[in-house]
Design an enzyme around this catalytic site. Sequence first.
Site, mmCIF file in Angstrom:
data_model
loop_
_atom_site.group_PDB
_atom_site.id
_atom_site.type_symbol
_atom_site.label_atom_id
_atom_site.label_comp_id
_atom_site.label_asym_id
_atom_site.label_seq_id
_atom_site.Cartn_x
_atom_site.Cartn_y
_atom_site.Cartn_z
ATOM 1 N N TYR A 74 -11.648 27.126 2.304
ATOM 2 C CA TYR A 74 -10.236 27.021 1.927
ATOM 3 C C TYR A 74 -9.752 28.317 1.309
ATOM 4 O O TYR A 74 -10.554 29.193 0.937
ATOM 5 C CB TYR A 74 -10.013 25.857 0.964
ATOM 6 C CG TYR A 74 -10.472 26.116 -0.462
ATOM 7 C CD1 TYR A 74 -9.546 26.428 -1.461
ATOM 8 C CD2 TYR A 74 -11.822 26.057 -0.818
ATOM 9 C CE1 TYR A 74 -9.946 26.665 -2.763
ATOM 10 C CE2 TYR A 74 -12.236 26.291 -2.122
ATOM 11 C CZ TYR A 74 -11.293 26.596 -3.086
ATOM 12 O OH TYR A 74 -11.692 26.845 -4.369
ATOM 13 N N LYS B 117 -16.061 30.846 -0.113
ATOM 14 C CA LYS B 117 -15.076 29.928 -0.694
ATOM 15 C C LYS B 117 -15.126 28.603 0.066
ATOM 16 O O LYS B 117 -14.315 28.334 0.970
ATOM 17 C CB LYS B 117 -13.675 30.544 -0.653
ATOM 18 C CG LYS B 117 -12.684 29.883 -1.612
ATOM 19 C CD LYS B 117 -11.421 30.709 -1.722
ATOM 20 C CE LYS B 117 -10.386 30.068 -2.633
ATOM 21 N NZ LYS B 117 -10.791 30.065 -4.052
ATOM 22 N N GLU C 240 -18.488 34.009 -13.945
ATOM 23 C CA GLU C 240 -17.035 33.877 -13.816
ATOM 24 C C GLU C 240 -16.633 32.606 -14.538
ATOM 25 O O GLU C 240 -17.363 32.129 -15.404
ATOM 26 C CB GLU C 240 -16.627 33.868 -12.340
ATOM 27 C CG GLU C 240 -17.330 32.830 -11.497
ATOM 28 C CD GLU C 240 -16.966 32.899 -10.019
ATOM 29 O OE1 GLU C 240 -15.957 33.544 -9.663
ATOM 30 O OE2 GLU C 240 -17.699 32.296 -9.200
ATOM 31 N N LEU D 187 -17.177 34.432 -6.841
ATOM 32 C CA LEU D 187 -16.202 34.583 -5.774
ATOM 33 C C LEU D 187 -15.384 35.838 -6.075
ATOM 34 O O LEU D 187 -14.854 35.986 -7.177
ATOM 35 C CB LEU D 187 -15.275 33.365 -5.711
ATOM 36 C CG LEU D 187 -14.220 33.426 -4.607
ATOM 37 C CD1 LEU D 187 -14.862 33.251 -3.235
ATOM 38 C CD2 LEU D 187 -13.139 32.377 -4.826
#
Length: 282
Positions: free
Chosen positions: A31, A145, A177, A201
């Site tokens: 996505y 992702k 993250e 990511l």
Amino acid sequence: MNQILLNGNMIKRRSCIDIEDRGYQFGDGIYEVVGIYGGKLFLMDEHLQRLKRSARELSIKLPFTMADIKQDLIELTKVNDVIEGLLYLQITRGVAPRTHELPVEKVEPMVVAYTKELGDLTELQDMGSTAILQEDIRWLRCDVKTLNLLPNTMAKQRAVEQGAVEAILNRGEVVTEASSSNVFIIKDGIVYTHPANNFILNGITRQKVIQILQELNILVKEVPYTVTDLLSADEVFITATKLDVVPINSVDGHDIGTGKPGMMTIQILEAMRQLTARLQVQ
């Protein structure tokens, strides 16, 4: 939001997921989330290039060219007349008899996109917020992702329950993250963020902020840093689509710097705002 994009067609939103869609059963899909500013899709090309990479890493054959899907998404944004918000694009491998291995027969990917209006985030950006620490229990391909977000949602829920905007993740002592954003720290005028490897990511907003830092002649180092470094930083901020730049004033109840948004973070936020403002008048 009246229309969605389904396999190249604009239709009214309805339930349309087959019980054996591999995204529904395995999270076998990818996505992207794109910010909408003044009715314009921000950094669309960068998002589509990452989508293309994610599809390649999962061996999903995209049923369209980047130019075609870009035009469809622009049209979807116009049809729904979204001025400030998000566009969500999801592609699953498609419908096939349920087996853990990938289907042998040809399977048509399922492509769906929709838009969503958002309220004003200016106060959050100006005032900043708080975060908590959570152990990073995700798999080792966070650079792709995918739809597999359960650890992220669990971490985010713990943050919400404690009145925080984010859960900052750490593998042992190393900060990676956050549950749905990238994390930057500032110490002695230098900006640090985790390198773009398989543990994070590589956020599109993250990439744009790094570019902004370079244009502002602010030194940025993409290197691992620790929880101790985070808690002793002069400033901390997170970046994500449409959130842009949000200062983090405290982590686990520990004040970062003065406990208020720092001057460098404010400078970076203003540079991002100038960039999106130019988009809105094009």
